[in-house]
Design a protein around this motif. Structure first.
Motif, PDB file in Angstrom:
ATOM      1  N   ASP A 244       0.822  -1.206   0.000  1.00  0.00           N
ATOM      2  CA  ASP A 244       0.000   0.000   0.000  1.00  0.00           C
ATOM      3  C   ASP A 244       0.856   1.256   0.000  1.00  0.00           C
ATOM      4  OD1 ASP A 244       0.957  -0.601   2.537  1.00  0.00           O
ATOM      5  OD2 ASP A 244      -0.718   0.403   3.545  1.00  0.00           O
ATOM      6  N   SER A 247       1.685   3.230  -3.733  1.00  0.00           N
ATOM      7  CA  SER A 247       0.872   4.325  -4.270  1.00  0.00           C
ATOM      8  C   SER A 247       1.381   5.678  -3.788  1.00  0.00           C
ATOM      9  CB  SER A 247      -0.600   4.141  -3.869  1.00  0.00           C
ATOM     10  OG  SER A 247      -0.736   4.167  -2.454  1.00  0.00           O
ATOM     11  N   GLN A 250       4.388   6.504  -6.094  1.00  0.00           N
ATOM     12  CA  GLN A 250       3.928   6.983  -7.396  1.00  0.00           C
ATOM     13  C   GLN A 250       3.220   8.321  -7.277  1.00  0.00           C
ATOM     14  OE1 GLN A 250       1.637   3.478  -8.512  1.00  0.00           O
ATOM     15  NE2 GLN A 250       3.240   2.893  -9.939  1.00  0.00           N
ATOM     16  N   GLY A 251       2.407   8.463  -6.210  1.00  0.00           N
ATOM     17  CA  GLY A 251       1.728   9.740  -6.001  1.00  0.00           C
ATOM     18  C   GLY A 251       2.700  10.870  -5.738  1.00  0.00           C
ATOM     19  N   LYS A 394      -2.779   8.566 -10.823  1.00  0.00           N
ATOM     20  CA  LYS A 394      -1.990   7.668  -9.985  1.00  0.00           C
ATOM     21  C   LYS A 394      -2.568   7.525  -8.587  1.00  0.00           C
ATOM     22  CE  LYS A 394       2.355   8.163 -12.458  1.00  0.00           C
ATOM     23  NZ  LYS A 394       3.691   8.792 -12.532  1.00  0.00           N
ATOM     24  N   GLN A 395      -3.150   8.598  -8.061  1.00  0.00           N
ATOM     25  CA  GLN A 395      -3.707   8.533  -6.720  1.00  0.00           C
ATOM     26  C   GLN A 395      -4.990   7.713  -6.664  1.00  0.00           C
ATOM     27  OE1 GLN A 395      -0.945   9.441  -4.890  1.00  0.00           O
ATOM     28  NE2 GLN A 395      -2.492  10.145  -3.478  1.00  0.00           N
ATOM     29  N   ASP A 398      -5.940   2.995  -8.650  1.00  0.00           N
ATOM     30  CA  ASP A 398      -5.863   1.624  -8.159  1.00  0.00           C
ATOM     31  C   ASP A 398      -6.876   1.376  -7.052  1.00  0.00           C
ATOM     32  OD1 ASP A 398      -4.819  -0.941  -8.207  1.00  0.00           O
ATOM     33  OD2 ASP A 398      -3.356  -0.521  -6.627  1.00  0.00           O
ATOM     34  N   ARG A 403      -9.477  -0.170 -10.587  1.00  0.00           N
ATOM     35  CA  ARG A 403      -8.434  -1.177 -10.792  1.00  0.00           C
ATOM     36  C   ARG A 403      -8.772  -2.041 -12.002  1.00  0.00           C
ATOM     37  NH1 ARG A 403      -8.711  -3.518  -6.166  1.00  0.00           N
ATOM     38  NH2 ARG A 403      -7.191  -2.100  -5.181  1.00  0.00           N
ATOM     39  N   VAL A 454      -0.027   3.148 -12.823  1.00  0.00           N
ATOM     40  CA  VAL A 454      -0.176   2.558 -11.493  1.00  0.00           C
ATOM     41  C   VAL A 454      -0.757   1.146 -11.583  1.00  0.00           C
ATOM     42  CG1 VAL A 454      -2.526   3.369 -10.942  1.00  0.00           C
ATOM     43  CG2 VAL A 454      -0.848   3.107  -9.123  1.00  0.00           C
ATOM     44  N   SER A 458       1.088  -2.153 -10.158  1.00  0.00           N
ATOM     45  CA  SER A 458       0.324  -2.974  -9.219  1.00  0.00           C
ATOM     46  C   SER A 458       0.207  -4.409  -9.702  1.00  0.00           C
ATOM     47  CB  SER A 458      -1.077  -2.374  -9.025  1.00  0.00           C
ATOM     48  OG  SER A 458      -0.990  -1.087  -8.468  1.00  0.00           O
TER      49      SER A 458
END
Length: 502
Positions: A244, A247, A250-251, A394-395, A398, A403, A454, A458
């Motif tokens: 977790d 993210s 990436q964020g 990106k936020q 997912d 997703r 993302v 993932s």
């Protein structure tokens, strides 16, 4: 003693101790086959072959190794902070093209951007590859601290080097507008090179300009080296900290574009759009960005998460040296993991190639046709739009609703992004006119960039099963990102030729 059963759970015979307490008889304990288990709270118990548990101290059972023991909030904040700082230099370069065009009037925005981006991404790509083989000898904190120190110095030095080109301007040069620098139009998208006050005659000579260019590109390459160090380590750290946390990495990277472009808008708005104003706003811009990297450097030594990671890695390094480097990367293991993540790796590579073929080279040169933006505001606003929606993708890309679980659908969507390329070319040539079209295309392009990226990462996280495999998988995906960025820079050359004819 006697035995009795309650339900299905048989009890061992009990004997009375001298103090009145009950305990199993020695003979029955010796004859029982025992196994060790753990309760949900982590306490260890001894279970007999008849499944009768007796509590034991937690120290009686060896615990599985835990990489991160710091609070989740501290760890996520550390990853977010490093992600934000990761792309500060690159975004600072591409959002200050107006300044470098005034300093180098003989070059167009496309030429300056391609020189900067090619130098930056090539050095970053080489370091990402090298760090995957030698980086395991350095703790995460050492890697990040060194890279952020380089960021701080290079961001502060970039405008200082460019300033060497200014050989004393006239009063008219200081007050003249730079509106034509980046605000092309459909009738003449090549007008960006002409500035009456600044030409090659105002420089100290061709040799001085060449020397300054070499110094500038050396600083850009140095910043690229630091970026490669962070890129090669960020996903390995976040995967070890918890899936977790990825993210947040990436964020942070996409949020870097939002922070730096908003900073550019603020500094640009604080000064008049004259040559002196462009110089002043750029000094403030790079100064604040440099201080931001310095603040991240300090936080590396303050946040509990990074202190805990550093302590544990030092212990691991001591054990590794004692075993003559048995934990060093194994090429066969790398090949196995590379084959396991080949599909998301190819998709991520394709994703970044398509993104970098448009951003930033084509976006910084799009002409304003409807609202007639001047003084370089149109490209800054378009790049800011891309950064914001890339971050949003990106936020929120997912979540349970966004997703993508079908690999065929993920592949189809990634390949489908290629449709944006001819649309951007048509917009650049004003065959599809209108500023609203440019913003609409950029909103969709930015969202799909973040959303699909993302999902690719993932998907790769679900493939490895071993803890160390996850770190290597993160490194492999970092190579995919760096390779996609590097290839995308060269893919931008024919795309821009189709759009602008150079």
């Amino acid at each position: 003693g006697s035995s009795m059963a309650t339900g299905d759970v048989p009890l061992l015979p009990l004997a009375v101790k001298d103090d009145g307490a009950l305990q199993p008889t020695v003979e029955d304990v010796d004859n029982a086959t025992t196994t060790t288990t753990s309760t949900p709270s982590g306490a260890a118990v001894i279970a007999t072959s008849d499944e009768s548990p007796l509590p034991q101290p937690a120290s009686a059972v060896s615990e599985a190794p835990i990489i991160i023991e710091a609070t989740p909030l501290s760890m996520k904040l550390a990853v977010l902070m490093i992600g934000v700082a990761c792309l500060f230099p690159w975004y600072a370069l591409i959002t200050s093209i107006d300044y470098f065009m005034v300093a180098f009037p003989d070059f167009s925005a496309h030429e300056i951007e391609i020189r900067f981006t090619t130098t930056f991404t090539t050095s970053a790509m080489l370091v990402v590859i090298c760090m995957n083989f030698v980086g395991h000898w350095f703790t995460f904190r050492v890697r990040f601290a060194g890279a952020l120190a380089v960021y701080t110095v290079s961001l502060a030095a970039l405008p200082a080097i460019a300033e060497l080109l200014w050989s004393g301007t006239t009063a008219s040069g200081e007050s003249s507008s730079v509106g034509g620098t980046l605000s092309g139009n459909c009738s003449d998208s090549s007008s960006s090179n002409e500035n009456s006050s600044f030409s090659s005659n105002n420089m100290a000579g061709a040799s001085r300009a060449t020397l300054c260019w070499a110094a500038l590109l050396s600083l850009v390459a140095l910043a690229g080296l630091a970026d490669g160090v962070i890129e090669s380590s960020l996903y390995g750290l976040s995967l070890q900290a918890g899936r977790d946390t990825v993210s947040f990495a990436q964020g942070g990277q996409s949020g870097s574009g939002v922070v730096i472009t908003l900073l550019r808008i603020f500094t640009k708005a604080c000064f008049p759009q004259t040559i002196a104003g462009v110089r002043g706003s750029t000094y403030l811009y790079f100064g604040v960005a440099s201080l931001g990297c310095l603040a991240c450097f300090v936080l590396l030594f303050v946040l509990p998460a990074m202190r805990e990671v550093h302590r544990k890695q030092k212990l691991e390094f001591t054990e590794r040296r004692a075993t003559a480097g048995k934990a060093a990367p194994n090429l066969k293991r790398w090949a196995t993991i590379l084959w396991a993540v080949k599909l998301p790796l190819i998709l991520l590579l394709s994703q970044f190639i398509m993104t970098l073929s448009v951003v930033p080279a084509l976006l910084v040169s799009l002409p304003s046709t409807t609202w007639n933006f001047s003084d370089g505001w149109f490209p800054v606003s378009v790049i800011s739009t891309f950064s914001v929606f890339d971050w949003l993708g990106k936020q929120f890309g997912d979540t349970r609703w966004t997703r993508i679980n079908q690999r065929w659908l993920l592949g189809l969507l990634v390949l489908g992004r290629a449709a944006f390329l001819p649309l951007y070319v048509l917009r650049a040539r004003c065959i599809i006119p209108g500023d609203i079209i440019a913003y609409a295309l950029t909103v969709a392009f930015g969202w799909t960039s973040g959303w699909l990226s993302v999902n690719c990462v993932s998907y790769a996280q679900t493939l490895p099963t071993d803890e160390h495999d996850e770190e290597i998988a993160g490194a492999v995906m970092a190579i995919g990102i760096a390779g996609g960025v590097w290839a995308g820079v060269f893919a931008a050359i024919p795309v821009n030729w189709l759009a602008f004819g150079f």
